[in-house]
Design a protein around this motif. Structure first.
Motif, PDB file in Angstrom:
ATOM      1  N   ILE A 155     -11.791   9.933   6.698  1.00  0.00           N
ATOM      2  CA  ILE A 155     -11.431   8.525   6.840  1.00  0.00           C
ATOM      3  C   ILE A 155     -10.092   8.283   6.147  1.00  0.00           C
ATOM      4  O   ILE A 155      -9.882   8.730   5.014  1.00  0.00           O
ATOM      5  CB  ILE A 155     -12.504   7.610   6.233  1.00  0.00           C
ATOM      6  CG1 ILE A 155     -13.851   7.809   6.948  1.00  0.00           C
ATOM      7  CG2 ILE A 155     -12.082   6.141   6.288  1.00  0.00           C
ATOM      8  CD1 ILE A 155     -15.002   7.070   6.295  1.00  0.00           C
ATOM      9  N   THR A 156      -9.200   7.591   6.839  1.00  0.00           N
ATOM     10  CA  THR A 156      -7.938   7.184   6.233  1.00  0.00           C
ATOM     11  C   THR A 156      -8.068   5.724   5.810  1.00  0.00           C
ATOM     12  O   THR A 156      -8.389   4.862   6.626  1.00  0.00           O
ATOM     13  CB  THR A 156      -6.766   7.324   7.219  1.00  0.00           C
ATOM     14  OG1 THR A 156      -6.726   8.669   7.708  1.00  0.00           O
ATOM     15  CG2 THR A 156      -5.441   7.016   6.528  1.00  0.00           C
ATOM     16  N   VAL A 157      -7.824   5.463   4.532  1.00  0.00           N
ATOM     17  CA  VAL A 157      -7.872   4.109   3.995  1.00  0.00           C
ATOM     18  C   VAL A 157      -6.437   3.619   3.831  1.00  0.00           C
ATOM     19  O   VAL A 157      -5.676   4.152   3.026  1.00  0.00           O
ATOM     20  CB  VAL A 157      -8.617   4.057   2.643  1.00  0.00           C
ATOM     21  CG1 VAL A 157      -8.659   2.627   2.108  1.00  0.00           C
ATOM     22  CG2 VAL A 157     -10.021   4.616   2.779  1.00  0.00           C
ATOM     23  N   HIS A 158      -6.058   2.618   4.621  1.00  0.00           N
ATOM     24  CA  HIS A 158      -4.705   2.061   4.572  1.00  0.00           C
ATOM     25  C   HIS A 158      -4.716   0.777   3.748  1.00  0.00           C
ATOM     26  O   HIS A 158      -5.625  -0.040   3.868  1.00  0.00           O
ATOM     27  CB  HIS A 158      -4.211   1.717   5.982  1.00  0.00           C
ATOM     28  CG  HIS A 158      -4.181   2.876   6.927  1.00  0.00           C
ATOM     29  ND1 HIS A 158      -3.042   3.616   7.168  1.00  0.00           N
ATOM     30  CD2 HIS A 158      -5.155   3.424   7.700  1.00  0.00           C
ATOM     31  CE1 HIS A 158      -3.316   4.565   8.053  1.00  0.00           C
ATOM     32  NE2 HIS A 158      -4.585   4.469   8.385  1.00  0.00           N
ATOM     33  N   PHE A 159      -3.679   0.594   2.939  1.00  0.00           N
ATOM     34  CA  PHE A 159      -3.537  -0.654   2.189  1.00  0.00           C
ATOM     35  C   PHE A 159      -2.054  -0.896   1.940  1.00  0.00           C
ATOM     36  O   PHE A 159      -1.206  -0.156   2.450  1.00  0.00           O
ATOM     37  CB  PHE A 159      -4.338  -0.596   0.877  1.00  0.00           C
ATOM     38  CG  PHE A 159      -4.096   0.634   0.040  1.00  0.00           C
ATOM     39  CD1 PHE A 159      -3.202   0.613  -1.016  1.00  0.00           C
ATOM     40  CD2 PHE A 159      -4.762   1.819   0.317  1.00  0.00           C
ATOM     41  CE1 PHE A 159      -2.968   1.746  -1.789  1.00  0.00           C
ATOM     42  CE2 PHE A 159      -4.544   2.952  -0.452  1.00  0.00           C
ATOM     43  CZ  PHE A 159      -3.645   2.914  -1.506  1.00  0.00           C
ATOM     44  N   HIS A 191      -0.295  -3.313   3.213  1.00  0.00           N
ATOM     45  CA  HIS A 191       0.239  -3.601   4.553  1.00  0.00           C
ATOM     46  C   HIS A 191       0.489  -2.328   5.364  1.00  0.00           C
ATOM     47  O   HIS A 191       1.419  -2.258   6.164  1.00  0.00           O
ATOM     48  CB  HIS A 191       1.516  -4.422   4.454  1.00  0.00           C
ATOM     49  CG  HIS A 191       1.362  -5.710   3.703  1.00  0.00           C
ATOM     50  ND1 HIS A 191       0.682  -6.788   4.222  1.00  0.00           N
ATOM     51  CD2 HIS A 191       1.758  -6.066   2.451  1.00  0.00           C
ATOM     52  CE1 HIS A 191       0.694  -7.770   3.330  1.00  0.00           C
ATOM     53  NE2 HIS A 191       1.328  -7.368   2.255  1.00  0.00           N
ATOM     54  N   GLY A 192      -0.356  -1.321   5.159  1.00  0.00           N
ATOM     55  CA  GLY A 192      -0.241  -0.085   5.916  1.00  0.00           C
ATOM     56  C   GLY A 192       0.783   0.888   5.371  1.00  0.00           C
ATOM     57  O   GLY A 192       0.947   1.980   5.915  1.00  0.00           O
ATOM     58  N   LYS A 193       1.493   0.535   4.282  1.00  0.00           N
ATOM     59  CA  LYS A 193       2.529   1.414   3.747  1.00  0.00           C
ATOM     60  C   LYS A 193       1.960   2.489   2.816  1.00  0.00           C
ATOM     61  O   LYS A 193       2.644   3.454   2.491  1.00  0.00           O
ATOM     62  CB  LYS A 193       3.593   0.589   3.011  1.00  0.00           C
ATOM     63  CG  LYS A 193       4.413  -0.311   3.929  1.00  0.00           C
ATOM     64  CD  LYS A 193       5.500  -1.053   3.195  1.00  0.00           C
ATOM     65  CE  LYS A 193       4.944  -2.140   2.310  1.00  0.00           C
ATOM     66  NZ  LYS A 193       6.011  -2.949   1.687  1.00  0.00           N
ATOM     67  N   SER A 194       0.731   2.324   2.360  1.00  0.00           N
ATOM     68  CA  SER A 194       0.092   3.304   1.489  1.00  0.00           C
ATOM     69  C   SER A 194      -1.270   3.676   2.071  1.00  0.00           C
ATOM     70  O   SER A 194      -1.926   2.841   2.698  1.00  0.00           O
ATOM     71  CB  SER A 194      -0.098   2.738   0.071  1.00  0.00           C
ATOM     72  OG  SER A 194       1.128   2.357  -0.497  1.00  0.00           O
ATOM     73  N   PHE A 195      -1.669   4.921   1.862  1.00  0.00           N
ATOM     74  CA  PHE A 195      -2.990   5.311   2.349  1.00  0.00           C
ATOM     75  C   PHE A 195      -3.491   6.538   1.599  1.00  0.00           C
ATOM     76  O   PHE A 195      -2.717   7.277   0.975  1.00  0.00           O
ATOM     77  CB  PHE A 195      -2.979   5.580   3.850  1.00  0.00           C
ATOM     78  CG  PHE A 195      -2.040   6.670   4.310  1.00  0.00           C
ATOM     79  CD1 PHE A 195      -2.492   7.962   4.501  1.00  0.00           C
ATOM     80  CD2 PHE A 195      -0.705   6.390   4.547  1.00  0.00           C
ATOM     81  CE1 PHE A 195      -1.640   8.965   4.943  1.00  0.00           C
ATOM     82  CE2 PHE A 195       0.167   7.384   4.987  1.00  0.00           C
ATOM     83  CZ  PHE A 195      -0.303   8.671   5.184  1.00  0.00           C
ATOM     84  N   LEU A 196      -4.798   6.715   1.642  1.00  0.00           N
ATOM     85  CA  LEU A 196      -5.425   7.899   1.061  1.00  0.00           C
ATOM     86  C   LEU A 196      -6.518   8.384   1.991  1.00  0.00           C
ATOM     87  O   LEU A 196      -6.986   7.653   2.859  1.00  0.00           O
ATOM     88  CB  LEU A 196      -5.961   7.622  -0.348  1.00  0.00           C
ATOM     89  CG  LEU A 196      -7.006   6.523  -0.553  1.00  0.00           C
ATOM     90  CD1 LEU A 196      -8.402   7.018  -0.223  1.00  0.00           C
ATOM     91  CD2 LEU A 196      -6.974   6.012  -1.975  1.00  0.00           C
ATOM     92  N   LEU A 197      -6.907   9.638   1.802  1.00  0.00           N
ATOM     93  CA  LEU A 197      -7.926  10.258   2.648  1.00  0.00           C
ATOM     94  C   LEU A 197      -9.234  10.359   1.882  1.00  0.00           C
ATOM     95  O   LEU A 197      -9.248  10.722   0.709  1.00  0.00           O
ATOM     96  CB  LEU A 197      -7.473  11.653   3.088  1.00  0.00           C
ATOM     97  CG  LEU A 197      -6.141  11.723   3.835  1.00  0.00           C
ATOM     98  CD1 LEU A 197      -5.805  13.156   4.180  1.00  0.00           C
ATOM     99  CD2 LEU A 197      -6.181  10.862   5.083  1.00  0.00           C
ATOM    100  N   THR A 198     -10.326  10.051   2.555  1.00  0.00           N
ATOM    101  CA  THR A 198     -11.618  10.046   1.897  1.00  0.00           C
ATOM    102  C   THR A 198     -12.711  10.303   2.930  1.00  0.00           C
ATOM    103  O   THR A 198     -12.429  10.658   4.074  1.00  0.00           O
ATOM    104  CB  THR A 198     -11.844   8.689   1.181  1.00  0.00           C
ATOM    105  OG1 THR A 198     -13.085   8.722   0.487  1.00  0.00           O
ATOM    106  CG2 THR A 198     -11.852   7.539   2.169  1.00  0.00           C
ATOM    107  N   SER A 199     -13.961  10.125   2.530  1.00  0.00           N
ATOM    108  CA  SER A 199     -15.101  10.195   3.447  1.00  0.00           C
ATOM    109  C   SER A 199     -16.168   9.244   2.940  1.00  0.00           C
ATOM    110  O   SER A 199     -16.200   8.891   1.753  1.00  0.00           O
ATOM    111  CB  SER A 199     -15.653  11.629   3.548  1.00  0.00           C
ATOM    112  OG  SER A 199     -16.059  12.093   2.270  1.00  0.00           O
ATOM    113  N   MET A 200     -17.033   8.806   3.847  1.00  0.00           N
ATOM    114  CA  MET A 200     -18.119   7.901   3.471  1.00  0.00           C
ATOM    115  C   MET A 200     -19.321   8.744   3.066  1.00  0.00           C
ATOM    116  O   MET A 200     -19.746   9.639   3.810  1.00  0.00           O
ATOM    117  CB  MET A 200     -18.460   6.960   4.630  1.00  0.00           C
ATOM    118  CG  MET A 200     -19.386   5.832   4.256  1.00  0.00           C
ATOM    119  SD  MET A 200     -19.579   4.592   5.595  1.00  0.00           S
ATOM    120  CE  MET A 200     -17.918   3.880   5.634  1.00  0.00           C
TER     121      MET A 200
END
Length: 267
Positions: free
Chosen positions: A50-54, A56-65
């Motif tokens: 899962i990619t979590v964008h924040f 305004h979409g300029k930053s993101f991290l990768l994770t999983s549920m």
């Protein structure tokens, strides 16, 4: 702990998500609690990235549920490998989560994350979304076009002084939603997010000419393995007639089928 981590400046311009375009994608939204839970449960069972964008979409991290909470009103996410990015995500007041499961894009937004624990390890906690976008592959799949013999987009750039510049731009990729263009840094400097390129002419091999308006949505600097540099400029089709869109989809389907046939032949 999910790895790798992405730096905050990886996406230099704000991003607009399909989830925000409710008019265009209304038929793909799921609102009932049972449907939302079913989609999120699939993310957990499949261990989907899962990619979590924040920001305004300029930053993101990768994770999983990882799981649902006992009450069933929240979900638990793994933390990323970069502590600073985790902290920024926890401070964000609007986040967009995207994943692809079985060639279907899943997307939803939440109003915040909080620090949590799961099985004794640090995690993040979010509330179940009110809606989930479940977008079929054919609507977002991007076909990479040949670099050696590129498809060309002929466009007209309107300059601030009122003059116009005719340009031929190679396609980087194409989908039912728009195109990615390979643009020189000099030309990219003349394109701003939101600019509309009218009456662009795209010559699709064996499908003919497609004329469409394109809206500039984002720009990313790219360096090839050979060291060549260009700006990948993402553009969205604007009010493209269904007949022309079908031509685009036929081209994508045919080229992808031919590629699979070649790979199968090599096997």
């Amino acid at each position: 702990m999910t790895d790798p981590e992405v730096q905050a400046d990886s996406a230099p311009t704000p991003q607009r998500f399909e989830y925000e375009r409710t008019d265009e994608y209304s038929r793909y939204f799921l609102y009932s609690r049972s449907e939302v839970l079913s989609v999120l449960r699939t993310l957990i069972q499949k261990g989907a990235l899962i990619t979590v964008h924040f920001d305004h979409g300029k930053s993101f991290l990768l994770t999983s549920m990882l799981a649902f909470t006992e009450e069933g009103n929240d979900f638990i996410l793994d933390i990323g490998a970069n502590r600073e990015m985790n902290q920024k995500a926890l401070l964000a007041d609007k986040l967009f989560l995207t994943a692809v499961v079985d060639k279907v894009k899943i997307q939803f937004s939440i109003d915040g994350l909080s620090a949590a624990e799961h099985l004794g390890r640090p995690a993040m906690r979010g509330s179940l979304p009110d809606a989930v976008l479940r977008l079929q592959r054919r609507e977002f799949f991007r076909l990479s076009t040949p670099i050696a013999n590129p498809v060309i987009v002929s466009a007209v750039i309107r300059l601030p002084d009122g003059s116009a510049e005719n340009v031929d731009l190679p396609l980087f990729d194409i989908s039912g939603g728009g195109v990615g263009l390979m643009v020189s840094q000099e030309t990219a400097a003349k394109l701003e997010k939101g600019d509309i390129l009218t009456e662009c002419r795209i010559a699709l091999p064996e499908e003919g000419l497609v004329v469409a308006n394109l809206a500039v949505r984002n720009k990313f600097d790219v360096t090839t393995r050979s060291g060549a540099q260009f700006v990948r400029t993402g553009c969205e089709f604007v009010d493209i007639p269904p007949s022309r869109l079908n031509r685009v989809r036929r081209y994508i389907t045919r080229v992808e089928r031919e590629r699979k046939a070649r790979l199968s032949g090599l096997g």
